[in-house]
Motif scaffolding. Sequence first.
Motif, PDB file in Angstrom:
ATOM      1  N   VAL A 128     -10.248 -39.199 -27.775  1.00  0.00           N
ATOM      2  CA  VAL A 128      -9.597 -40.508 -27.817  1.00  0.00           C
ATOM      3  C   VAL A 128      -8.578 -40.618 -26.689  1.00  0.00           C
ATOM      4  CG1 VAL A 128      -8.018 -41.962 -29.164  1.00  0.00           C
ATOM      5  CG2 VAL A 128     -10.000 -40.914 -30.263  1.00  0.00           C
ATOM      6  N   ALA A 129      -7.818 -39.564 -26.458  1.00  0.00           N
ATOM      7  CA  ALA A 129      -6.839 -39.576 -25.367  1.00  0.00           C
ATOM      8  C   ALA A 129      -7.531 -39.740 -24.016  1.00  0.00           C
ATOM      9  CB  ALA A 129      -6.015 -38.289 -25.392  1.00  0.00           C
ATOM     10  N   ALA A 130      -8.669 -39.098 -23.840  1.00  0.00           N
ATOM     11  CA  ALA A 130      -9.416 -39.234 -22.582  1.00  0.00           C
ATOM     12  C   ALA A 130      -9.922 -40.665 -22.404  1.00  0.00           C
ATOM     13  CB  ALA A 130     -10.584 -38.250 -22.553  1.00  0.00           C
ATOM     14  N   MET A 131     -10.412 -41.272 -23.491  1.00  0.00           N
ATOM     15  CA  MET A 131     -10.872 -42.664 -23.405  1.00  0.00           C
ATOM     16  C   MET A 131      -9.705 -43.594 -23.097  1.00  0.00           C
ATOM     17  SD  MET A 131     -13.813 -43.209 -26.306  1.00  0.00           S
ATOM     18  CE  MET A 131     -12.915 -42.475 -27.657  1.00  0.00           C
ATOM     19  N   ALA A 132      -8.557 -43.365 -23.747  1.00  0.00           N
ATOM     20  CA  ALA A 132      -7.375 -44.199 -23.496  1.00  0.00           C
ATOM     21  C   ALA A 132      -6.917 -44.054 -22.049  1.00  0.00           C
ATOM     22  CB  ALA A 132      -6.253 -43.827 -24.456  1.00  0.00           C
TER      23      ALA A 132
END
Length: 181
Positions: A128-132
Amino acid sequence: MKKTCWKLFSSMLLLSGLTFGGGFVIIPLMQRRFVQELGWLTEEEILDMTAFARASPGAVTVNVAVQVGARVAGAAGAVCGVLGTIVPPLAVLSAISLCYGAFSASPIVAALLYGLRLAVAVVAADAVAAMAAEIARGGDRLRLAVMGGVCLLAMTADISTIWLLAGGAVLGWFLAGREAV
């Protein structure tokens, strides 16, 4: 073609059999295998396939395996990719179902599964952090705000994930229509 199908099947069998946690764990490993090691796809292609797989019904890993297989070896490749992906979980679930009584009563198994849930949560949070970060790099503040809002709703409100996904799909459709104008 047989060699490509075998390599695809064996790669997916290995990835699926040695990972725990679903698509968010397997997708980066698929990216490394099919882009960096085998050179079958570009980074952009695997990212597009992953985005499409996430938006499609069904398991993300299976959806990506179908696309990778179809891209490198047609319909036979799609079948090989899917089979390599689903055989390990089917084998594990079959074995567990045969021994369910012993597994469900074991405090050791319960502790192991609890630890694995924590590990999966960390991997999912990293994804999720990578997508954000990718959205933030793109400079689209509206999408970043929507992502943050949905995350906040998921953590604080008693709203089913199905409704969050449906709302996100409708909002994405609306935003895509707005950009086309």
